[in-house]
Design a protein around this motif. Structure first.
Motif, PDB file in Angstrom:
ATOM      1  N   ASP A 153       3.631 -12.919  25.071  1.00 18.21           N
ATOM      2  CA  ASP A 153       4.166 -13.372  23.788  1.00 18.21           C
ATOM      3  C   ASP A 153       3.077 -13.937  22.885  1.00 18.21           C
ATOM      4  O   ASP A 153       3.107 -13.747  21.666  1.00 18.21           O
ATOM      5  CB  ASP A 153       5.264 -14.412  24.010  1.00 18.21           C
ATOM      6  CG  ASP A 153       6.481 -13.837  24.725  1.00 18.21           C
ATOM      7  OD1 ASP A 153       6.630 -12.596  24.755  1.00 18.21           O
ATOM      8  OD2 ASP A 153       7.277 -14.636  25.261  1.00 18.21           O
TER       9      ASP A 153
ATOM     10  N   SER B 285       1.097 -11.033  21.434  1.00 18.95           N
ATOM     11  CA  SER B 285       1.908 -10.411  20.392  1.00 18.95           C
ATOM     12  C   SER B 285       1.900 -11.257  19.116  1.00 18.95           C
ATOM     13  O   SER B 285       1.697 -10.742  18.015  1.00 18.95           O
ATOM     14  CB  SER B 285       3.332 -10.216  20.897  1.00 18.95           C
ATOM     15  OG  SER B 285       4.157  -9.708  19.879  1.00 18.95           O
ATOM     16  N   MET B 286       2.127 -12.565  19.261  1.00 23.80           N
ATOM     17  CA  MET B 286       2.158 -13.461  18.113  1.00 23.80           C
ATOM     18  C   MET B 286       0.811 -13.480  17.386  1.00 23.80           C
ATOM     19  O   MET B 286       0.758 -13.371  16.153  1.00 23.80           O
ATOM     20  CB  MET B 286       2.508 -14.883  18.559  1.00 23.80           C
ATOM     21  CG  MET B 286       2.466 -15.916  17.444  1.00 23.80           C
ATOM     22  SD  MET B 286       2.629 -17.613  18.033  1.00 23.80           S
ATOM     23  CE  MET B 286       1.023 -17.879  18.817  1.00 23.80           C
TER      24      MET B 286
ATOM     25  N   GLY C  25      -1.449 -11.193  17.378  1.00 25.56           N
ATOM     26  CA  GLY C  25      -1.621  -9.898  16.722  1.00 25.56           C
ATOM     27  C   GLY C  25      -0.894  -9.846  15.391  1.00 25.56           C
ATOM     28  O   GLY C  25      -1.437  -9.374  14.385  1.00 25.56           O
ATOM     29  N   GLU C  26       0.338 -10.338  15.367  1.00 29.57           N
ATOM     30  CA  GLU C  26       1.109 -10.378  14.120  1.00 29.57           C
ATOM     31  C   GLU C  26       0.451 -11.268  13.075  1.00 29.57           C
ATOM     32  O   GLU C  26       0.523 -10.987  11.879  1.00 29.57           O
ATOM     33  CB  GLU C  26       2.527 -10.883  14.390  1.00 29.57           C
ATOM     34  CG  GLU C  26       3.398  -9.906  15.132  1.00 29.57           C
ATOM     35  CD  GLU C  26       4.788 -10.465  15.412  1.00 29.57           C
ATOM     36  OE1 GLU C  26       5.232 -11.356  14.660  1.00 29.57           O
ATOM     37  OE2 GLU C  26       5.411 -10.012  16.387  1.00 29.57           O
ATOM     38  N   LEU C  27      -0.199 -12.334  13.536  1.00 25.91           N
ATOM     39  CA  LEU C  27      -0.880 -13.263  12.624  1.00 25.91           C
ATOM     40  C   LEU C  27      -2.297 -12.802  12.284  1.00 25.91           C
ATOM     41  O   LEU C  27      -3.014 -13.481  11.552  1.00 25.91           O
ATOM     42  CB  LEU C  27      -0.929 -14.660  13.247  1.00 25.91           C
ATOM     43  CG  LEU C  27       0.423 -15.338  13.456  1.00 25.91           C
ATOM     44  CD1 LEU C  27       0.257 -16.624  14.262  1.00 25.91           C
ATOM     45  CD2 LEU C  27       1.093 -15.625  12.116  1.00 25.91           C
ATOM     46  N   GLU C  28      -2.690 -11.659  12.828  1.00 25.70           N
ATOM     47  CA  GLU C  28      -4.019 -11.078  12.630  1.00 25.70           C
ATOM     48  C   GLU C  28      -5.128 -12.042  13.041  1.00 25.70           C
ATOM     49  O   GLU C  28      -6.146 -12.190  12.375  1.00 25.70           O
ATOM     50  CB  GLU C  28      -4.191 -10.603  11.184  1.00 25.70           C
ATOM     51  CG  GLU C  28      -3.197  -9.510  10.812  1.00 25.70           C
ATOM     52  CD  GLU C  28      -3.328  -9.013   9.392  1.00 25.70           C
ATOM     53  OE1 GLU C  28      -4.176  -9.538   8.634  1.00 25.70           O
ATOM     54  OE2 GLU C  28      -2.591  -8.084   9.039  1.00 25.70           O
TER      55      GLU C  28
END
Length: 95
Positions: free
Chosen positions: A48, A51-52, A54-57
């Motif tokens: 998680d 993933s998080m 990655g979403e926040l770059e």
């Protein structure tokens, strides 16, 4: 890698490494601590977090930390500052 400060009134468990060379001290929480608090498996918390981030770059490797498990094997955990910890935890539950 996490850095520690022991000068002045700064606690020894405060991280000073942040994006953009920001010189702000914040306490970190490890993915193992998050797993313990939430009752989730550590490997799922790590998934998680990846993933998080990655979403926040964010660069996932800059949060990675190596620790030795009970069998003296190197394992990966992630160290998150308060803001990222809160972001992860609120994603688990709105409560």
């Amino acid at each position: 890698m996490q850095t520690h400060s022991t000068t002045g009134n700064t606690p020894s468990n405060v991280a000073t490494r942040f994006a953009n060379s920001e010189n702000v001290s914040r306490t970190t929480m490890s993915s193992r601590e998050i797993a313990n608090v939430t009752g989730k498996r550590h490997n799922n918390v790590k998934r998680d977090i990846v993933s998080m981030l990655g979403e926040l770059e964010e660069d996932v490797l800059s949060f990675e930390h190596i620790y030795l498990d009970g069998y003296k094997r190197e394992q990966v955990e992630y160290l998150l500052d308060r803001e990222l910890t809160d972001t992860l935890l609120t994603g688990y539950s709105a409560k």
